[in-house]
Design an enzyme around this catalytic site. Structure first.
Site, short mmCIF file in Angstrom:
data_model
loop_
_atom_site.label_atom_id
_atom_site.label_comp_id
_atom_site.label_asym_id
_atom_site.label_seq_id
_atom_site.Cartn_x
_atom_site.Cartn_y
_atom_site.Cartn_z
N SER A 164 40.50 1.56 2.07
CA SER A 164 40.13 -0.10 1.61
C SER A 164 41.10 -0.86 1.20
CB SER A 164 38.92 0.53 0.60
OG SER A 164 38.37 -0.75 0.01
N ASP A 183 32.91 -1.53 10.11
CA ASP A 183 33.35 -1.02 8.70
C ASP A 183 31.99 -1.63 7.81
OD1 ASP A 183 34.24 -1.64 6.00
OD2 ASP A 183 35.84 -0.43 6.88
N HIS A 238 32.85 3.38 5.77
CA HIS A 238 34.02 2.74 4.97
C HIS A 238 34.79 3.81 4.49
CE1 HIS A 238 36.37 -0.44 3.23
NE2 HIS A 238 36.15 0.04 2.09
#
Length: 400
Positions: A175, A271, A338
């Site tokens: 991330s 995502d 994600h």
């Protein structure tokens, strides 16, 4: 009846503990880098940075994975004050130990290429993907914007603990940590000894510059404020800034072609964080008509799914700088997820997502050791049955 319930819960707890023992490297204690304070390398609240270090063994003693934790960003003083007294702004609030799974696992059955490496997780407490550099500290809020110094201080500490002898090194992250692995990739290579094989593996960090469903570029404005607040331009490529301006150079699509170090991009074309925050941020959906679609794209209406598919097309176009380089690799699946390298379920298990009959762990390992190149983009949702029902790992990565 009450005793029966207690036994049921105890049995569940035992099963969970056995699963953790079987699939993970247990819990790794935190290291607080107290010496970094004298260099001004501190979290938002001024506390010292921290990391977790599980030492390598055998043939892996001179190989290193440095993994950068994620957790969004803060784009102005008020936003950063909201993080200041949490684990994303202060080492005082961090857990004393964390579990290592996926790319950080120390079991060969679950991490075949990297299990015996030195594995490090750098905690995230600066809100700028480790790019901030502001000398002044406003005494009214006591906020420190020093992400770039944190990165340098931890790497220097690791060099003194053996990384100066590295033969192999990977900078990875998830991330905001995945974005940091891109933005700091060449910097990392410059700090590791000459002669070492150094590469970067960003996961779910390839955030794209795209319009939301209301027709505005919410994320572009947000990133510009992050860069301005944290003084990040000092650690973004000058070649990119001269062409696009500092704000846009926080987006991987504008900087990746200027990065010399080999990179392997792990990302979902759908995502879940990007769908929820770039395509459908809360500000673009005031009446909640997209909520079911945001929760699970299989619940989108036909018109909503068209917009989601359009986002995928933009994402693929943004990868051109990766596709055009033979030293770069990518695993772009069609799962609604994600972060996939930190979770054992998606990194390497019998039911992990696959592209070209290959798991993420196998693709990354083959690419790193140059056994086989790998640049694969999945077909459009919902074509990939190996996606199954992956964990939607978004709660650990705050929405903006």
């Amino acid at each position: 009846m009450e005793i029966s319930r207690i036994w049921q819960w105890l049995n569940i707890l035992v099963c969970v503990l056995l699963l953790v023992k079987a699939e993970g490297s247990g819990f790794v204690p935190i290291t607080i880098l107290e010496d970094a304070e004298s260099k001004g390398a501190v979290c938002l609240d001024g506390s010292p940075p921290a990391y977790h270090f599980d030492e390598g063994s055998g043939e892996g003693v001179n190989s290193w994975i440095v993994h950068l934790e994620g957790g969004g960003w803060c784009n102005d003083v008020a936003d950063c004050l909201g993080r200041k007294d949490t684990r994303l702004g202060s080492s005082k609030q961090m857990d004393s130990q964390v579990g290592f799974y996926g790319i950080l696992n120390n079991e060969q059955d679950y991490n075949p290429d990297f299990y015996n490496w030195n594995r490090i997780k750098i905690r995230y407490c600066d809100g700028s993907s480790f790019t901030g550099e502001v000398e002044e500290v406003d005494p009214t809020n006591n906020l420190h914007f020093r992400g770039a110094r944190i990165f340098e201080a931890v790497i220097m500490d690791l060099l003194a603990k053996g990384m100066e002898n590295a033969e192999n090194a990977i900078l990875s992250g998830c991330s905001a940590g995945g974005l940091a692995a891109i933005l700091n990739c060449d910097r990392f290579k410059s700090m590791v000894p000459n002669g070492a094989r150094v590469k970067c593996v960003p996961d779910a960090g390839y955030f794209i510059d795209a319009q939301d469903v209301s027709g505005t570029k919410y994320i572009e404005n947000y990133y510009s404020k992050v860069v301005e607040t944290h003084g990040s331009a000092k650690y973004l490529p000058e070649s990119c800034i001269s062409k696009y301006g500092a704000g846009l150079c926080f987006f991987p699509q504008y900087v990746v072609q200027d990065i010399d170090t080999p990179i392997f991009v792990v990302n979902a074309a759908y995502d879940s964080w990007q769908i929820r925050n770039i395509l459908i941020p809360g500000a673009a959906d005031p009446h909640g008509s997209w909520q079911n679609c945001r929760d699970d794209i299989s619940n989108c209406t036909p018109d909503q799914l068209d917009a989601v598919q359009g986002f995928r097309e933009e994402f693929i176009k943004a990868l051109s700088g990766v596709q055009e380089s033979p030293s770069k690799g990518m695993f772009i699946d069609s799962c609604y997820i994600h972060c996939q390298t930190e979770m054992q379920e998606s990194w390497f298990k019998t039911d992990a997502p696959e592209l070209a009959n290959t798991t993420i762990a196998k693709a990354v390992g083959d690419w790193f050791y140059e056994r086989k190149s790998f640049q694969e983009i999945d077909c459009a949702f919902p074509c990939n049955p190996t996606c199954g029902k992956p964990v939607l790992n978004v709660k650990a990565h705050p929405e903006i």
